[in-house]
Design a protein around this motif. Structure first.
Motif, PDB file in Angstrom:
ATOM      1  N   SER A 163       0.695  -1.257   0.203  1.00 21.53           N
ATOM      2  CA  SER A 163       0.080   0.168   0.057  1.00 21.53           C
ATOM      3  C   SER A 163       0.957   1.188   0.176  1.00 21.53           C
ATOM      4  CB  SER A 163      -0.933   0.025   1.343  1.00 21.53           C
ATOM      5  OG  SER A 163      -1.794  -1.042   1.116  1.00 21.53           O
ATOM      6  N   VAL A 166       2.194   1.949  -3.714  1.00 24.02           N
ATOM      7  CA  VAL A 166       1.014   2.732  -4.182  1.00 24.02           C
ATOM      8  C   VAL A 166       1.028   4.262  -3.945  1.00 24.02           C
ATOM      9  CG1 VAL A 166      -1.348   2.799  -4.721  1.00 24.02           C
ATOM     10  CG2 VAL A 166      -0.358   0.475  -4.747  1.00 24.02           C
ATOM     11  N   ARG A 171       3.213   0.816  -8.974  1.00 26.44           N
ATOM     12  CA  ARG A 171       2.004  -0.312  -9.013  1.00 26.44           C
ATOM     13  C   ARG A 171       2.545  -1.270  -7.879  1.00 26.44           C
ATOM     14  NH1 ARG A 171       0.986  -4.386 -13.893  1.00 26.44           N
ATOM     15  NH2 ARG A 171      -1.008  -5.352 -13.345  1.00 26.44           N
ATOM     16  N   GLY A 207      -5.439   0.519  -3.819  1.00 21.28           N
ATOM     17  CA  GLY A 207      -5.029   0.449  -5.114  1.00 21.28           C
ATOM     18  C   GLY A 207      -3.940  -1.044  -5.280  1.00 21.28           C
ATOM     19  N   VAL A 208      -3.865  -1.785  -4.569  1.00 17.76           N
ATOM     20  CA  VAL A 208      -2.799  -2.837  -4.590  1.00 17.76           C
ATOM     21  C   VAL A 208      -3.953  -3.803  -5.283  1.00 17.76           C
ATOM     22  CG1 VAL A 208      -1.831  -4.784  -3.319  1.00 17.76           C
ATOM     23  CG2 VAL A 208      -1.591  -2.463  -2.380  1.00 17.76           C
TER      24      VAL A 208
END
Length: 246
Positions: A163, A166, A171, A207-208
């Motif tokens: 996390s 991100v 990415r 967003g992981v």
């Protein structure tokens, strides 16, 4: 990933002290073997289970045998060695056979990142992709593969580290490899490790990316197969005080 030598079959007598097991070979000899798996191994350590061992010829190792596979019945298999997923993924990265990971110029293993951590793989060019790999071999209900099979503070930390990557603009991907052939979908065992389920939901929201792949397993080796769907629902739902609520 192919096994270095032909496997030998026997029946499990007992698994104990996490990393040891006694096995009666088909010829009658009882041998002590290395169990390369520190987890609970629920459903994979019952006495009488048919198991497959690999002979070790390295004089530096204390035990002559390593436990590699378990036969599940119905033509299905489970891989026991928790180091195998990283080897399988490394081969797939070299061959570029995981389309979801996209194009990359190079990849490296065990790269330092975060807070005193090492990421399993760092993919570079274009940009950076931080990739962690987890072994999955728990099945309790229907065709669900579940993770983890025991408490894992280390796994929770990995989700938090991804996390953070991100948040820095990179990415990050958590890759679950199911080392058994009788599962068709993936979810978390939230009742076993509520903290991991909470961290999973937070990481996914941050967003992981969560990927899961199955494997093809036989006496020759373990190979990557196709993707398995990841439960899209929040994994910490219904948790109260560390238990699944009714």
């Amino acid at each position: 990933m192919r096994f270095a030598t032909p496997l030998v079959s026997g029946r499990l007598i007992r698994r104990y002290m996490r990393f040891l097991a006694d096995v009666a070979l088909d010829g009658g000899e009882v041998v002590k073997v290395h169990c390369p798996n520190p987890g609970a191994m629920t459903g994979l350590k019952e006495p009488g289970l048919r198991v497959w061992l690999e002979r070790n010829d390295d004089p530096k190792k204390k035990l002559d045998w390593g436990w590699r596979l378990a036969e599940l019945g119905g033509g299905h298999w489970a891989g026991i060695d928790t180091a195998v997923p990283n080897r399988v993924v490394a081969e797939a990265l070299a061959a570029r056979t995981i389309p979801e990971l996209g194009p990359y110029a190079s990849h490296r293993a065990e790269v330092r990142y975060g807070t005193r951590s090492r990421v399993d793989f760092l993919l570079e060019g274009p940009g950076r992709t931080y990739l962690e790999v987890k072994n999955v071999h728990l099945r309790r209900t229907d065709d669900w593969a579940e993770f983890p099979d025991s408490v894992t503070a280390r796994g929770t930390k990995h989700l938090q580290e991804l996390s953070a990557m991100v948040a820095e603009g990179h990415r990050a991907v958590m890759f679950y490899l199911v080392q058994r052939t009788d599962c068709a979908r993936f979810r978390l065992a939230s009742d076993i490790e509520p903290a991991y389920a909470t961290a999973f939901d937070a990481a996914r929201a941050a967003g992981v990316e969560m990927l899961c792949y199955g494997t093809r397993i036989d006496r020759d080796g373990v190979q990557l197969s196709g993707p398995l769907p990841v439960d899209p629902l929040p994994q910490s739902r219904g948790l109260e005080g560390g238990r699944i609520s009714p």
